[in-house]
Enzyme design. Structure first.
Site, short mmCIF file in Angstrom:
data_model
loop_
_atom_site.label_atom_id
_atom_site.label_comp_id
_atom_site.label_asym_id
_atom_site.label_seq_id
_atom_site.Cartn_x
_atom_site.Cartn_y
_atom_site.Cartn_z
CB SER A 40 43.02 -15.99 43.17
OG SER A 40 42.87 -14.73 43.38
CG MET A 59 40.16 -11.73 41.73
SD MET A 59 38.63 -11.48 40.79
CE MET A 59 37.27 -12.40 41.44
CB CYS A 60 45.69 -11.59 43.37
SG CYS A 60 46.07 -13.30 43.78
CB THR A 61 46.33 -11.35 38.36
OG1 THR A 61 47.56 -10.51 38.68
CG2 THR A 61 45.31 -10.57 37.79
CB THR A 77 50.34 -9.20 40.58
OG1 THR A 77 51.18 -9.68 39.80
CG2 THR A 77 50.49 -7.68 40.87
#
Length: 185
Positions: A40, A59-61, A77
């Site tokens: 993201s 930021m995440c996955t 996550t």
């Protein structure tokens, strides 16, 4: 007099609805190319949740995986305090490729999710309209296959968000973090 008032109300409603353009999906959307790991990069929203949390978002996955029946299992996550939090969502396919529906089991909100634009190997721009009770919220998400996207794609995300009526202070390029980036699904 009453008929004239109703006519004017009808015209005003027609004008308001006519002024809202339908957000289109990626032409010839190819779901199998859309699956896999995304980061993201940007988030924009007029929701209360976003306004309250945007200062701490990072930021995440997100991992998108197909299900046997053609839907998408979406696992995000993200860092929350000192741990990694996972959120699973099942995006149900609709008759329109690139458009999905989701119902939050926790909040009961309905989500209309559209993949607006993607080249599959670099970025994806998603538009979500969320309905909860009488409230409607919009969210725009910019995903990247890597943690870095060129400034032109970031600007595309910003301009698209503004075009959806989201003010500048609701548009966020998410700060990078090392937390939880390797813990994805």
């Amino acid at each position: 007099m009453q008929a004239t008032l109703l006519s004017l109300l009808g015209l005003a409603l027609f004008g308001a609805l006519h002024g809202q353009e339908e957000v289109t999906v990626q032409p010839d959307f190819q779901q199998e190319k859309f699956t896999g790991k995304w980061y993201s990069i940007g988030l924009a929203s007029n929701s209360r949740w976003f306004k309250e949390k945007k200062q701490v978002l990072k930021m995440c996955t997100t991992v998108v995986a197909p299900t046997a029946d053609g839907n998408l299992n979406v696992t995000s996550t993200y860092p929350k305090f000192d741990r990694c939090e996972k959120r699973n969502s099942l995006f149900l396919k609709t008759d329109q490729p690139g458009r999905f529906s989701y119902t939050s089991p926790r909040w009961g909100s309905q989500h209309d999710i559209r993949v607006v634009e993607t080249n599959y190997n670099e970025y994806a721009l998603l538009y979500t309209k969320k309905f909860k009770g009488t409230d409607t919220f919009i969210m725009v998400t910019l995903y990247g296959r890597t943690t870095e996207l060129n400034p032109e794609l970031q600007e595309k995300f910003t301009q698209f968000s503004l075009a959806q009526g989201l003010p500048e202070d609701t548009i966020l390029l998410l700060p990078k973090t090392d937390k939880c980036m390797t813990d994805a699904a």
